[in-house]
Enzyme design. Structure first.
Site, PDB file in Angstrom:
ATOM      1  N   ASP A   1      31.035  52.909  37.062  1.00  0.00           N
ATOM      2  CA  ASP A   1      29.946  52.128  37.655  1.00  0.00           C
ATOM      3  C   ASP A   1      28.816  53.053  38.107  1.00  0.00           C
ATOM      4  OD1 ASP A   1      31.574  49.919  37.342  1.00  0.00           O
ATOM      5  OD2 ASP A   1      32.313  49.992  39.413  1.00  0.00           O
TER       6      ASP A   1
HETATM    7  N1  URA Z   1      36.993  50.995  38.716  1.00  0.00           N
HETATM    8  C1  URA Z   1      35.867  50.555  39.300  1.00  0.00           C
HETATM    9  O1  URA Z   1      35.887  49.587  40.053  1.00  0.00           O
HETATM   10  N2  URA Z   1      34.723  51.217  39.040  1.00  0.00           N
HETATM   11  C2  URA Z   1      34.657  52.301  38.242  1.00  0.00           C
HETATM   12  O2  URA Z   1      33.583  52.858  38.069  1.00  0.00           O
HETATM   13  C3  URA Z   1      35.839  52.756  37.635  1.00  0.00           C
HETATM   14  C4  URA Z   1      36.991  52.079  37.891  1.00  0.00           C
END
Ligand code: URA
Length: 249
Positions: A110
């Site tokens: 993310d």
């Molecule tokens: N899980 C998440 O919620 N975000 C990420 O970036 C990676 C794994």
């Protein structure tokens, strides 16, 4: 590094793959006497070369061939896991030393997640690392607001039901990877074996906790080099690459 085309390739393709322009730009550069092969000016950009053995220069500058590139990036927050984006800097743009023009991130973190991201053009390896059948471990440090319930480790182990009804594969929770800096916050290490959208955040949400900081620590055998500050990267070592490949054959 091995030539993935296994032998000779066209000069214009070689130079285009190494980011020296489009094929038509390369054709013009050759016509204008800017390209040499083994020290001899080459006007035919469609001729074949051996990318491993022949010395190619553009304006006298040597161009080294790399069939594959593999970089470990400590992804910073605010950068997107994509190859191009209109608004944000992408993880690929952070790899200033890249030779190839076809690099991409293996999976997504993310925009507000930090940590280990492999950047490569090896589609086969990426496919194997991301395949839901391979169950490659991904280890995260998560700092949450509040504290998970006492039975959280057991519930993660059994697989938990997310808000949309999907059930996760068993995951392993360890408490307090590092002390959370502030009161009312808790730090955990979570290992998951799949890669659903926002998976870690959604798993915590399912147990009533909001993740406020997330960092990926490892993927398969590949561990984030703690000397890399967010935004920094380095090529994988031969040993890291070998182990990573062995882990997902
Ligand atoms: N899980 C998440 O919620 N975000 C990420 O970036 C990676 C794994």
């Amino acid at each position: 590094m091995a030539d993935k085309n296994g032998g000779t390739m066209r000069l214009d393709r070689f130079l285009a793959e190494m980011g020296e322009g489009t094929r038509s730009q390369i054709r013009d550069a050759a016509k204008n006497g800017r390209i040499a092969v083994n020290g001899i000016l080459e006007k035919r950009s469609d001729r074949k070369i051996d990318p491993e053995a022949d010395q190619v220069t553009v304006d006298g500058r040597p161009v080294q061939y790399a069939a594959y590139e593999y970089y470990m990036l400590n992804k910073p927050q605010g950068v997107v896991s994509a190859t191009e984006d209109k608004r944000y800097t992408t993880v690929v743009e952070l790899i200033a030393e890249r030779k190839r023009t076809d690099l991409f991130p293996v999976g997504r973190l993310d925009i507000d997640t930090e940590g280990l991201l492999l950047i490569t053009n090896d589609g086969d390896l990426a496919h194997r690392l991301l395949s839901p059948k391979k169950h490659v471990d991904k280890r995260y440090l998560a700092v949450a607001e509040g504290t998970l319930p006492a039975d959280a480790a057991q519930r993660f182990k059994e697989g938990i039901t997310l808000e949309d009804g999907t059930v996760t594969l068993p995951a392993e929770l360890e408490e307090g990877g590092v002390a959370a800096a502030e009161p009312h916050r808790s730090a955990y290490i979570l290992t998951i074996r799949e890669g659903k959208f926002h998976q870690v955040k959604r798993m915590f949400e399912a147990l009533g906790c909001r993740v406020i900081y997330l960092k990926r620590l490892s993927m398969g055998s590949l561990m984030l080099d703690e000397d890399l500050e967010p935004g920094q990267y380095r090529p994988l070592t031969e040993e890291e690459l070998k182990k990573l490949k062995e882990g997902c054959t």
